[in-house]
Structures are given as C-alpha cells and as structure tokens.
Motif scaffolding. Structure first.
Motif, PDB file in Angstrom:
ATOM      1  N   ARG A 173     -21.191  39.524   1.365  1.00 41.18           N
ATOM      2  CA  ARG A 173     -20.232  39.370   2.462  1.00 41.18           C
ATOM      3  C   ARG A 173     -19.625  37.975   2.420  1.00 41.18           C
ATOM      4  O   ARG A 173     -20.271  37.008   1.997  1.00 41.18           O
ATOM      5  CB  ARG A 173     -20.910  39.595   3.811  1.00 41.18           C
ATOM      6  N   LEU A 199     -15.250  39.975   5.172  1.00 41.78           N
ATOM      7  CA  LEU A 199     -15.104  40.890   4.043  1.00 41.78           C
ATOM      8  C   LEU A 199     -16.493  41.323   3.585  1.00 41.78           C
ATOM      9  O   LEU A 199     -17.467  40.560   3.710  1.00 41.78           O
ATOM     10  CB  LEU A 199     -14.377  40.210   2.873  1.00 41.78           C
ATOM     11  N   GLU A 200     -16.574  42.531   3.071  1.00 37.43           N
ATOM     12  CA  GLU A 200     -17.837  43.062   2.555  1.00 37.43           C
ATOM     13  C   GLU A 200     -17.581  43.775   1.235  1.00 37.43           C
ATOM     14  O   GLU A 200     -16.589  44.505   1.104  1.00 37.43           O
ATOM     15  CB  GLU A 200     -18.425  44.035   3.583  1.00 37.43           C
ATOM     16  N   TRP A 201     -18.496  43.552   0.266  1.00 33.32           N
ATOM     17  CA  TRP A 201     -18.436  44.259  -1.021  1.00 33.32           C
ATOM     18  C   TRP A 201     -19.812  44.821  -1.325  1.00 33.32           C
ATOM     19  O   TRP A 201     -20.802  44.069  -1.364  1.00 33.32           O
ATOM     20  CB  TRP A 201     -17.998  43.306  -2.138  1.00 33.32           C
ATOM     21  N   SER A 202     -19.907  46.121  -1.495  1.00 35.16           N
ATOM     22  CA  SER A 202     -21.181  46.788  -1.738  1.00 35.16           C
ATOM     23  C   SER A 202     -21.417  46.936  -3.232  1.00 35.16           C
ATOM     24  O   SER A 202     -20.597  47.548  -3.933  1.00 35.16           O
ATOM     25  CB  SER A 202     -21.188  48.172  -1.078  1.00 35.16           C
ATOM     26  N   TYR A 203     -22.530  46.391  -3.713  1.00 33.60           N
ATOM     27  CA  TYR A 203     -22.880  46.632  -5.111  1.00 33.60           C
ATOM     28  C   TYR A 203     -23.801  47.844  -5.244  1.00 33.60           C
ATOM     29  O   TYR A 203     -24.335  48.112  -6.320  1.00 33.60           O
ATOM     30  CB  TYR A 203     -23.446  45.383  -5.788  1.00 33.60           C
ATOM     31  N   ASN A 221     -20.217  49.909  -5.655  1.00 34.90           N
ATOM     32  CA  ASN A 221     -19.326  49.357  -6.673  1.00 34.90           C
ATOM     33  C   ASN A 221     -20.139  48.640  -7.747  1.00 34.90           C
ATOM     34  O   ASN A 221     -21.322  48.380  -7.576  1.00 34.90           O
ATOM     35  CB  ASN A 221     -18.354  48.359  -6.031  1.00 34.90           C
ATOM     36  N   THR A 245     -14.378  36.646  -9.020  1.00 27.91           N
ATOM     37  CA  THR A 245     -13.614  36.846  -7.795  1.00 27.91           C
ATOM     38  C   THR A 245     -12.252  36.174  -7.900  1.00 27.91           C
ATOM     39  O   THR A 245     -12.070  35.199  -8.631  1.00 27.91           O
ATOM     40  CB  THR A 245     -14.343  36.264  -6.567  1.00 27.91           C
ATOM     41  N   THR A 284     -10.516  37.883  -0.624  1.00 28.75           N
ATOM     42  CA  THR A 284     -11.374  37.898  -1.817  1.00 28.75           C
ATOM     43  C   THR A 284     -11.380  39.286  -2.456  1.00 28.75           C
ATOM     44  O   THR A 284     -11.508  40.310  -1.766  1.00 28.75           O
ATOM     45  CB  THR A 284     -12.815  37.511  -1.447  1.00 28.75           C
ATOM     46  N   ALA A 285     -11.278  39.317  -3.768  1.00 33.70           N
ATOM     47  CA  ALA A 285     -11.413  40.558  -4.539  1.00 33.70           C
ATOM     48  C   ALA A 285     -12.513  40.351  -5.568  1.00 33.70           C
ATOM     49  O   ALA A 285     -12.578  39.303  -6.217  1.00 33.70           O
ATOM     50  CB  ALA A 285     -10.098  40.918  -5.220  1.00 33.70           C
ATOM     51  N   PHE A 286     -13.389  41.364  -5.714  1.00 29.77           N
ATOM     52  CA  PHE A 286     -14.520  41.292  -6.633  1.00 29.77           C
ATOM     53  C   PHE A 286     -14.244  42.116  -7.887  1.00 29.77           C
ATOM     54  O   PHE A 286     -13.775  43.259  -7.809  1.00 29.77           O
ATOM     55  CB  PHE A 286     -15.787  41.822  -5.958  1.00 29.77           C
ATOM     56  N   TYR A 320     -16.380  43.394 -11.147  1.00 31.31           N
ATOM     57  CA  TYR A 320     -17.713  43.510 -11.749  1.00 31.31           C
ATOM     58  C   TYR A 320     -17.664  43.164 -13.226  1.00 31.31           C
ATOM     59  O   TYR A 320     -16.765  43.592 -13.956  1.00 31.31           O
ATOM     60  CB  TYR A 320     -18.226  44.931 -11.542  1.00 31.31           C
TER      61      TYR A 320
END
Length: 721
Positions: A93, A104-108, A111, A158, A165-167, A169
C-alpha cells in the motif's frame, strides 16, 4: 492510544529520552521471583534530542480492500509518500508519510507472483529502479513449517508516486532458505560445517522468534549495490553463545529473480555485535554508511531497559556498530507496538539526520477498542510510526543489573532438577570469572564459566541459564556466588556479582507429589489474546511436582495422542512447595516455552483457537521436549482435568466426565471463546470451592473479537493470586 493521551505520556517522559543502556532502573520482577540486592545503576542525563511527542497514524482508505495494523517493512517513494507492506496480508500500500489514509493498494496475491498464501513479508530494499521484497522464510509461531508459503523473494518496478503509482512485476525466487541451509551445512563460507546452524534453525518444530530460530527481517545493499544483504532477526550467529547478529550477502539476486540462474551465490557472512539483539531493519544512508534497527529475537522483555536500539555502522565487518542513545523504549511502551522498519535515511548516517520508523501495532489495543488492532474491523485498523533524528553514541559505563532469579532468593521447595536462571536488565555475555553453586556450608557443587559446555551454560540475550550436572539433594540448602568478572554486558562492563551465603540462597524440595483426578480444576482459559489458562490445585504439592498440558486432538481407544505433532504440549513444574488452593496461570502464546506465574514450563507454545480442548495429566513421556519444542506424546499418565473452548468437546476421558473435572464451554456456531471462573475465591473449604467451579453458572464468557480476560502485572488471570 489517542494522540492527545500519547502526547501527554511522552511529554512527561521526555526527561528520560536519549538515556543510556543501563541508565534507568531495572524492569519489573518476573512473577513469583525476588531479585537479589544489586548495586543501583547510575543515571546519565539525556544527550540526544527527544523523538516526536506524537506518532503518525496510518489508516485504511477508499483505495484499500482491508485493514492494516502489522506494518512490517517500507520503502520511501519521496519525502511525501512511502510503500508499506503488512505481514498479515499479501498487499503493498502507498501511504502519505505524514500519516493518514492509504491512497493506493497493489495485491501480490492477485497480481505479479500471485501468492495464494500469506508471504509474511518482512524485508525490502530498493536498488536502482527495482524494489525487492522478502518473506520472513520462517516457520509459523508454533514452529509449523511454512517455507512453501513464506520462502519467497520477489521484485517489482514502479512508476509514479502516491496515488499515481503503477507496479510492474519483475519476477520471484523461491529456494533461498534451502540454499542458505545447504551453504551453511557444506561449509561453503569456510567457517565450519553448520557454523550458523541454519538447517536446524529452519527445521519444522522450531519457532522463529528464538535465538536459534529462522527469520529474515532486514534487507539492504552493499556500498556498490552489487549484492543484497539479508539481515536476520534469528538465528543469532555464534552457535555456542548466540550473541551476534547475522548478515548474509546474496551476490546474484537480480539473476535469481530473472530466472537466468537457479543457484544463489552467497558472499562472506557478517557477524555484528548488537548487544545480543538481531536485525529488525537496516538502511543505507547517502554517505554509504548504515543505520540498523536492532531488537531481541524474541519479544520485548519487561526486565530489559533497552529492548530495541539504533546503531550506526560503516559496513566494515571488522568495525563494530555503534549503539546510539536514542530512547526507543519510551515510544514502544507508549504506543504498544513493536519496531519493524526504517523507512529511509534521507542523508548521511550522522547525529541529527532525520529518520522515520514504523511500528507493527497488530497486538496493540488502542484506546476505545476492545480487541487487538489486527482483529478490529478493517476500517478501524491502524498502525503508527514516528520521526526522530539519529542520536549520539551511547555513553554506557554501568554494568548489568540482576533483575530476577529462578529460584528466587530464599525460595523453599525448589525442584531438585532445577535450572538456575538469571535475568539481567540488558544483553549479557560471559566474562573470565566463575559462577558457583554451593551447599549451605559453602562447599562448591558446580562451577560455571565461559568454558563450560553449552548444555550447562546458555546465554539468550539478557537471560543466563545454568544447568547443574546432577540433581539437588532433597531438602538441602544451597546458595549461588558470582564473581564480579563472570558476567559482562556487550560493552565490557561487569555485573557486580553475588557473594556470601544469603545473597541468593534456596532450599531444595522433597519428593514430587502424586496427583489424581479431583486434585486439579481449570478455572479460566482464553482463546483470544492473551492466550492463557489457569488451574487451581486442590492438593498441596511439593516443588518438583509435574503436570503435562496439551491442546492436541486426543484419539479414541488406546491411541491417545500418537502421531500428532501439531499444536502445543508442555510440562509445568512447581518451583516451590505450593499449598492446596493455589491458582497458577500459564500464558501459552509465547515465542518459546509458555510462561507460568508460579513454577516454570518447558515445551512447545500453544496459540489457542476456536475449537480447543486442553487436557491436564501427570506422568507420561514427550519426545523431543525442549525450550519451545515438543515432539510426539509417546505415553500419558492419569488424566486430571480438561476444559473445552468454542467447538465441540474433544474425546474426554471417562474418569474426568464422571468426576466433573471436564469443563465444557462449547458454542454453536463455533467461535473463539474466553471463559473465566467468576465465583467466590474463598478456598478455606476446598470441596465447596470445587463445587462452585464445576457449576458453569459461576463463570463468565466472552467471544471473538473481544479480547481475552487480561493478565495482571504478575501474569495471573486472577488479581491477588
């Protein structure tokens, strides 16, 4: 705790901020013990500026799908934003660094690596434009093997900052723990086969939060950014003494992540003197020097005045890190959290440079709430952090102070196979002198020193454990002497020692007392934190009397617990003669052996859940019984009592049902249950007391998410007991 209240607490404590390692009085006494008289420590005035008087608080936001209370590692994006991981969820986050809602939240889990189970992410580092994140690679708290879930490192890149923010992988690697253990076992580092004991540390059954456990909690890079350094909370290096923090370089992590190679290349390991602490976080400043956040492998000890500490270091393994006089203990106690991460060092690692630290508040009970933060509804969860400056080198010229001893001074009825445990107010090591166990007439029975075998002398941070070579004689008197040069702190200051027959003396017990059904009753149990239970002895017992407890699933027929190795089993031993009516509380959710307010325990901890039956029995045998570990129950003796929480009762021995000593608080639907006897505690008539305990209308109950019934300062579920 509210910001207003916290500010008040910290403002009142500012005079203490910046104090040295032994520049405050010893912590509280372990329940049931009395510290011998020691030379009082000398107070040194504070040197460094105090930390901020109020923490930054971080909360969920519209951009998040759940709560977060267990901040575990962070990477700064800018002066305004940071990426934070939570060891309870597979999410990254983005938060404003000044506090407030996640943007913002990014789930690994959904994703990138798409991990199905909890990674227990604990460490991270940014090298160039790539962010590396590592799971703890540890077992579960109860020692259960979790390598397949937690044994991963992954990388992302990122773009953008904050809500923009954009992730992207990059990749992952999942064989680091096995290869580390193989590297150590094969003596690839040249220090001797199994020099760090990594194979044993990572083995199933070993809880991670032990000095010989396995948990990666720090990551940084070397000065040239050509290697990633893994910092270990545990194990501590030097397998005989377990007193050095361990860093292992990985020289080819980018290639492992990219999949162009499958074999890690490890560099020369680094061993650091952090006062008996492990690494919780490590970050490199703009000058190439390092700031280390250090803490005990286990949880914080009430006896220790500085559980957590900051150190500066130039990266040279031949140069010892320098402990700083920043007072983290005041903040830790005021917020109720545990220090987990340095967000960044945005300048040189010198006094006055600003730094930001984050706390894991998963087990914090915030003001106005009724459960630990990680069990609150997602919208109410939060964690905290604070900003301070790098302090000055610690001025420490005071030796360790002895806070507690087991046996306690003047104790009568000490079990004959007792260990002698001395707890100090800081991390200690052995010096050149002797510790001597003597009979009442002064004759030496056993001598312990730095040359003694590890089976006889162990140092675990602030705790020194001595194991006599032979049992004590029944009803005989003993005392302990300690030379002034025998115990030192990690700065070389000596403990004042013990001399004379009355400084720490005790009397051994008679023979253990046999027990049978109706000699014991459970009087309380929590399946919510603090996980604990209490029992009442309905018969006087001698020191050395033993009772085994387990929450393992009992089988029908003659199998008992054969083949069952999960969940907890431990043996409680009376450390003194206890009268009939004594109430004993045991806290079970501990890093190593559970903790009793009277007597002591050894074996594996037990996190109590929503379908639990706890059994008590005497005799029997447990394979592999040790501090924080226990294998199969190979035999049981007479059952004494049981208590069931939440789900359907286990297979209860018929004799317990017939005697009424099997107390059952099953509920439907199943829920984690806390049960506490609330009737009269008058035990002048034990038969009448037992009848009241067996009457369930005299109990009070609560259920998750309510907290378990609290423990008193002495570790009891019952005030005054």
């Amino acid at each position: 705790m509210s910001t207003t209240l916290l500010s008040t607490v910290l403002l009142a404590a500012l005079a203490a901020c910046g104090g040295g390692g032994n520049d405050s009085t010893p912590g509280p006494t372990t329940p049931g013990t009395t510290p011998p008289v020691t030379t009082p420590p000398v107070t040194t005035p504070p040197v460094s500026p105090p930390p901020a008087v109020a923490p930054d608080t971080f909360t969920p936001g519209a951009a998040t799908t759940g709560g977060s209370a267990d901040a575990s590692t962070a990477i700064a994006q800018s002066a305004a934003f940071m990426i934070v991981a939570d060891d309870e969820s597979n999410l990254l986050r983005v938060y404003p660094r000044a506090g407030g809602e996640a943007v913002l939240e990014w789930s690994y889990a959904l994703n990138g690596p798409k991990f199905a189970k909890e990674l227990d992410l604990e460490a991270s580092v940014k090298i160039g434009d790539t962010l590396y994140f590592a799971g703890s690679h540890s077992n579960k708290k109860d020692g259960g093997d979790a390598m397949a879930d937690r044994g991963h490192v992954f990388a992302v890149k990122t773009t953008g900052v904050g809500a923009a923010t954009a992730f992207q992988y990059v990749g992952q690697f999942a064989d680091l723990e096995r290869q580390l253990a193989a590297w150590d076992a094969a003596n690839t580092h040249g220090l001797g086969a199994n020099a760090f004991g990594l194979t044993a540390s990572a083995a199933a059954g070993i809880a991670p939060e032990r000095v010989d456990g396995f948990s990666i909690e720090g990551m940084t890079s070397n000065r040239g950014d050509t290697a990633v350094w893994l910092g270990f909370r545990a194990p501590l290096a030097n397998t005989a003494l377990r007193d050095k923090a361990l860093i292992v370089p990985v020289n080819n992590l980018p290639a492992l992540i990219a999949g162009t190679t499958t074999q890690a290349v490890f560099g020369t390991p680094l061993q650091l003197n952090l006062g008996g602490r492990g690494i919780r976080s490590i970050d490199k400043g703009t000058d190439g020097n390092y700031l280390i956040l250090a803490g005990p492998a286990a949880g914080a000890s009430a006896a220790v005045t500085r559980n957590f500490a900051l150190y500066t270091w130039n990266g040279d393994p031949t140069i010892a890190p320098v402990e700083l006089d920043n007072d983290l203990e005041t903040l830790r106690k005021a917020t109720g959290g545990s220090f987990e991460t340095i967000v960044e060092v945005p300048g040189p690692v010198v006094a006055g440079t600003a730094v930001q630290l984050l706390l894991d508040n998963g087990d914090t009970v915030f003001t106005g709430t009724t459960s630990v933060a990680k069990d609150l509804p997602a919208a109410e969860q939060r964690f905290q952090g604070f900003r301070t400056v790098i302090g000055n080198p610690l001025r420490d010229a005071q030796g360790p102070a002895l806070v507690t001893s087991t046996p306690a001074d003047d104790r009568v009825g000490v079990n004959v196979d007792t260990q002698i445990v001395l707890q100090f107010d800081e991390g200690v090591r052995l010096g050149a002198g002797n510790i001597t166990l003597r009979t009442a007439n002064g004759a030496a029975v056993d001598t312990f020193n730095a040359n003694s075998a590890a089976t006889r002398v162990q140092v675990r941070f602030n705790t020194l454990t001595l194991t006599p070579t032979a049992p004590l004689q029944n009803n005989a008197g003993y005392f302990l002497t300690v030379d002034p040069t025998a115990v030192l702190d990690h700065q070389g200051n000596g403990y004042a020692g013990l001399s004379g027959p009355t400084a720490l003396n005790f009397t051994a017990a008679g023979t253990p007392t046999p027990l049978a059904v109706n000699d014991l009753l459970f009087v309380g149990a929590n399946a919510e934190a603090p996980d604990a239970f209490a029992f009442a002895l309905l018969k006087a017992v001698n020191g050395g009397t033993r009772i085994t407890f387990t929450d393992r699933n009992r089988k029908t027929g003659t199998g008992e617990f054969t083949g069952v190795t999960n969940e907890g089993v431990f043996v409680w031993t009376a450390d003194r003669n206890l009268p009939a009516g004594s109430i004993v509380t045991i806290q079970t959710d501990t890093p190593a052996s559970p903790i009793a307010d009277k007597g002591f325990t050894i074996g594996s901890p037990a996190g109590l859940g929503k379908e639990e039956t706890i059994y008590a029995y005497t005799g029997g045998a447990v394979a592999g019984l040790g501090d924080g570990t226990a294998g199969e129950i190979t035999a049981v003796g007479p059952f004494l009592a049981s208590i069931t929480l939440g789900g359907a009762a286990g297979t209860i021995p018929a004799e317990l049902t017939a005697a009424g000593t099997a107390i059952d608080f099953s509920v439907s639907p199943t829920n984690q249950t806390n049960a506490l006897y609330a009737g009269a505690l008058d035990r002048a008539d034990l038969a009448a007391f037992a009848a009241r305990v067996k009457n369930k209308s005299n109990w009070k109950l609560s259920y998750k998410p309510a907290l378990g019934y609290p423990l008193t300062a002495t570790g009891s579920l019952f005030a005054g007991e």
